[in-house]
Design a protein around this motif. Structure first.
Motif, mmCIF file in Angstrom:
data_model
loop_
_atom_site.group_PDB
_atom_site.id
_atom_site.type_symbol
_atom_site.label_atom_id
_atom_site.label_comp_id
_atom_site.label_asym_id
_atom_site.label_seq_id
_atom_site.Cartn_x
_atom_site.Cartn_y
_atom_site.Cartn_z
ATOM 1 N N ILE A 129 118.384 106.485 47.383
ATOM 2 C CA ILE A 129 118.654 107.558 48.340
ATOM 3 C C ILE A 129 117.528 107.580 49.370
ATOM 4 C CG2 ILE A 129 119.012 110.014 48.678
ATOM 5 C CD1 ILE A 129 121.217 108.620 47.125
ATOM 6 N N ASN A 130 117.864 107.319 50.623
ATOM 7 C CA ASN A 130 116.838 107.291 51.654
ATOM 8 C C ASN A 130 117.480 107.447 53.025
ATOM 9 O OD1 ASN A 130 117.395 104.507 52.901
ATOM 10 N ND2 ASN A 130 117.154 104.002 50.759
ATOM 11 N N SER A 131 116.654 107.605 54.000
ATOM 12 C CA SER A 131 117.102 107.588 55.384
ATOM 13 C C SER A 131 116.474 106.377 56.056
ATOM 14 C CB SER A 131 116.665 108.865 56.098
ATOM 15 O OG SER A 131 116.954 108.797 57.482
ATOM 16 N N MET A 132 117.257 105.673 56.837
ATOM 17 C CA MET A 132 116.735 104.567 57.645
ATOM 18 C C MET A 132 117.101 104.831 59.087
ATOM 19 S SD MET A 132 117.375 101.134 55.368
ATOM 20 C CE MET A 132 116.160 100.182 56.300
ATOM 21 N N GLY A 133 116.234 104.417 59.982
ATOM 22 C CA GLY A 133 116.521 104.702 61.371
ATOM 23 C C GLY A 133 115.675 103.904 62.334
#
Length: 119
Positions: A31-35
């Motif tokens: 579970i993570n955010s990438m951007g």
């Protein structure tokens, strides 16, 4: 540790397209955010687009309708498709991932890739 490796930058004419890729390796939780963020000379780094594992996306207003962020969770890779590029999009683009680890927010950055929009 987490490593982010970016690719796909370059020189393109106004109205052209580029696709950036960023692959994460190492201890990346599911579970993570990438951007993607960008920084032009003399400007602060700004958020361009983010994509969470659960599918939530967020865009800088000036790129909405022109840029599309996507990701392949199995490969821990995030992409930024940039269309209708404008000279104002010229900047160093940085890949980013953020997640919680032991109650602490952890952030990693890539080394950056130059995008230049010029005729």
């Amino acid at each position: 540790q987490v490593q982010l490796v970016e690719s796909g930058g370059g020189l393109v004419q106004p109205g052209g397209s580029l696709r950036l890729s960023c692959a994460a390796s190492g201890s990346v939780p599911s579970i993570n955010s990438m951007g993607w963020y960008r920084q032009a000379p003399g400007n602060q780094r700004e958020l361009v687009a983010t994509h969470s594992t659960l599918g939530n996306t967020n865009y800088l207003n000036s790129v909405k309708g022109r840029f599309t962020i996507s990701r392949d969770n199995a490969k821990n890779t995030v992409y930024l498709q940039m269309n209708s590029l404008e000279p104002e999009d010229t900047a160093v683009y940085y890949c980013n991932t953020e997640f919680m680890r032991a109650g602490t927010r952890v952030v990693y950055w890539g080394q950056g890739t130059q995008v230049t929009v010029s005729s």
